[in-house]
Design an enzyme around this catalytic site. Structure first.
Site, mmCIF file in Angstrom:
data_model
loop_
_atom_site.group_PDB
_atom_site.id
_atom_site.type_symbol
_atom_site.label_atom_id
_atom_site.label_comp_id
_atom_site.label_asym_id
_atom_site.label_seq_id
_atom_site.Cartn_x
_atom_site.Cartn_y
_atom_site.Cartn_z
ATOM 1 N N GLY A 20 0.784 -1.244 0.000
ATOM 2 C CA GLY A 20 0.000 0.000 0.000
ATOM 3 C C GLY A 20 0.808 1.281 0.000
ATOM 4 O O GLY A 20 0.277 2.343 0.332
ATOM 5 N N LEU A 93 -4.499 -7.349 -6.825
ATOM 6 C CA LEU A 93 -4.118 -8.554 -7.555
ATOM 7 C C LEU A 93 -5.283 -9.386 -8.084
ATOM 8 O O LEU A 93 -5.058 -10.367 -8.793
ATOM 9 C CB LEU A 93 -3.198 -9.423 -6.674
ATOM 10 C CG LEU A 93 -1.920 -8.703 -6.217
ATOM 11 C CD1 LEU A 93 -1.023 -9.634 -5.432
ATOM 12 C CD2 LEU A 93 -1.159 -8.109 -7.401
ATOM 13 N N ILE A 96 -10.931 -7.534 -11.849
ATOM 14 C CA ILE A 96 -12.182 -6.804 -11.602
ATOM 15 C C ILE A 96 -13.279 -7.422 -12.470
ATOM 16 O O ILE A 96 -13.109 -7.552 -13.686
ATOM 17 C CB ILE A 96 -12.010 -5.300 -11.947
ATOM 18 C CG1 ILE A 96 -10.948 -4.645 -11.049
ATOM 19 C CG2 ILE A 96 -13.334 -4.555 -11.836
ATOM 20 C CD1 ILE A 96 -11.310 -4.531 -9.582
ATOM 21 N N ASN A 110 -5.386 1.014 -13.662
ATOM 22 C CA ASN A 110 -4.455 0.134 -12.961
ATOM 23 C C ASN A 110 -3.034 0.615 -13.232
ATOM 24 O O ASN A 110 -2.758 1.201 -14.270
ATOM 25 C CB ASN A 110 -4.615 -1.300 -13.512
ATOM 26 C CG ASN A 110 -3.641 -2.288 -12.876
ATOM 27 O OD1 ASN A 110 -3.477 -2.318 -11.645
ATOM 28 N ND2 ASN A 110 -2.981 -3.092 -13.693
ATOM 29 N N HIS A 112 0.825 -0.941 -13.597
ATOM 30 C CA HIS A 112 1.563 -2.193 -13.738
ATOM 31 C C HIS A 112 3.058 -1.859 -13.801
ATOM 32 O O HIS A 112 3.453 -0.934 -14.519
ATOM 33 C CB HIS A 112 1.118 -2.943 -14.999
ATOM 34 C CG HIS A 112 1.738 -4.299 -15.081
ATOM 35 N ND1 HIS A 112 1.284 -5.373 -14.327
ATOM 36 C CD2 HIS A 112 2.811 -4.742 -15.767
ATOM 37 C CE1 HIS A 112 2.053 -6.420 -14.569
ATOM 38 N NE2 HIS A 112 2.986 -6.073 -15.433
ATOM 39 N N ASP A 153 -4.121 -6.592 -17.490
ATOM 40 C CA ASP A 153 -3.062 -5.722 -18.032
ATOM 41 C C ASP A 153 -3.199 -5.434 -19.531
ATOM 42 O O ASP A 153 -2.209 -5.280 -20.236
ATOM 43 C CB ASP A 153 -1.662 -6.354 -17.775
ATOM 44 C CG ASP A 153 -1.435 -6.625 -16.306
ATOM 45 O OD1 ASP A 153 -1.911 -5.828 -15.483
ATOM 46 O OD2 ASP A 153 -0.795 -7.651 -15.987
HETATM 47 C C1 GAR Z 1 3.491 -1.692 -7.451
HETATM 48 O O1 GAR Z 1 4.800 -1.724 -7.937
HETATM 49 C C2 GAR Z 1 2.514 -1.952 -8.578
HETATM 50 O O2 GAR Z 1 2.937 -1.465 -9.815
HETATM 51 C C3 GAR Z 1 2.445 -3.461 -8.592
HETATM 52 O O3 GAR Z 1 2.447 -3.836 -7.245
HETATM 53 C C4 GAR Z 1 3.234 -2.879 -6.512
HETATM 54 C C5 GAR Z 1 2.434 -2.478 -5.285
HETATM 55 O O4 GAR Z 1 3.251 -1.744 -4.403
HETATM 56 N N1 GAR Z 1 1.265 -3.914 -9.257
HETATM 57 C C6 GAR Z 1 1.226 -5.050 -9.957
HETATM 58 O O5 GAR Z 1 2.183 -5.800 -10.053
HETATM 59 C C7 GAR Z 1 -0.125 -5.332 -10.618
HETATM 60 N N2 GAR Z 1 0.013 -6.368 -11.583
HETATM 61 P P1 GAR Z 1 2.604 -1.000 -3.136
HETATM 62 O O6 GAR Z 1 1.669 -2.021 -2.481
HETATM 63 O O7 GAR Z 1 3.761 -0.669 -2.279
HETATM 64 O O8 GAR Z 1 1.867 0.178 -3.631
#
Ligand code: GAR
Length: 196
Positions: A20, A93, A96, A110, A112, A153
């Site tokens: 988060g 993850l 939706i 989103n 990525h 994605d």
């Molecule tokens: C982020 O780097 C985001 O881009 C990635 O998860 C991380 C969450 O970090 N999202 C994905 O991989 C979606 N496929 P956070 O919880 O510290 O914000």
């Protein structure tokens, strides 16, 4: 009453499954913008650090389990009540469901952590993406911010930002570099979408 208080405050609802840090960064960015706010943080993971972080920000987080999202209308009903101007997936993850996408056309984005279409799709998230980028000796990586459609994605790209990958980068420090890129650009891209 001053003029600002007449403006309608636009609402951002964030969905996050894990740490988060993007959710907190987005919240902090909009705390100084008078007509946009992060109104809710949703998570499907009871143990996610983002729930704790939301409480620290003064937001009561909304926890739901996977089946509430996938097998009931609970989340759709809640979102219909909140009426968000933008739903932001920040490290979320689960897929939706189609009916939520249809209920909020062009209102779900989103982030990525790769330059899509490279290193996207089911099972590609967080460190798995960075491990694959390093294993394939990519010269660059980056972030993609895109609208959400029913395929992982795959939705229309809003914005992409690149960084150089060096020979001594590891998945961990690439993740750090990507996070910095996200902190710089993600709130600004959200701001631009909500201001257009
Ligand atoms: C982020 O780097 C985001 O881009 C990635 O998860 C991380 C969450 O970090 N999202 C994905 O991989 C979606 N496929 P956070 O919880 O510290 O914000």
């Amino acid at each position: 009453m001053d003029q600002k208080s007449h403006k309608k405050t636009k609402k951002i609802v964030i969905f996050a499954s894990g740490n988060g840090t993007n959710a907190v960064n987005i919240f902090n960015y909009f705390s100084s913008i008078d007509d946009i706010e992060v109104s809710h943080i949703f998570s499907n993971n009871r143990k996610a650090k983002v729930l704790e972080r939301a409480n620290t920000l003064g937001i009561t987080p909304v926890y739901f389990d996977k089946s509430a999202l996938l097998n009931s209308d609970d989340i759709l009903i809640l979102l219909d009540e909140i009426k968000p101007d933008l739903i932001v997936l920040a490290g979320f993850l689960l897929k939706i469901p189609q009916k939520i996408i249809e209920a909020f056309p062009h209102k779900i984005i989103n982030i990525h952590p790769s330059l899509l279409p490279k290193y996207g799709g089911k099972g590609m998230y967080g460190s798995k993406v960075h491990e694959a980028v390093i294993a394939n000796k990519e010269a660059k990586s980056g972030i993609s911010i895109h609208y959400v459609n029913p395929v992982y994605d795959d939705g229309e790209i809003v914005s992409q930002h690149e960084i150089i990958v060096t020979e001594d980068d590891t998945p961990d420090n690439l993740a750090d570099k990507i996070h910095q890129l996200e902190y710089t650009h993600f709130p600004k891209v959200i701001h631009k979408i909500l201001s257009s």
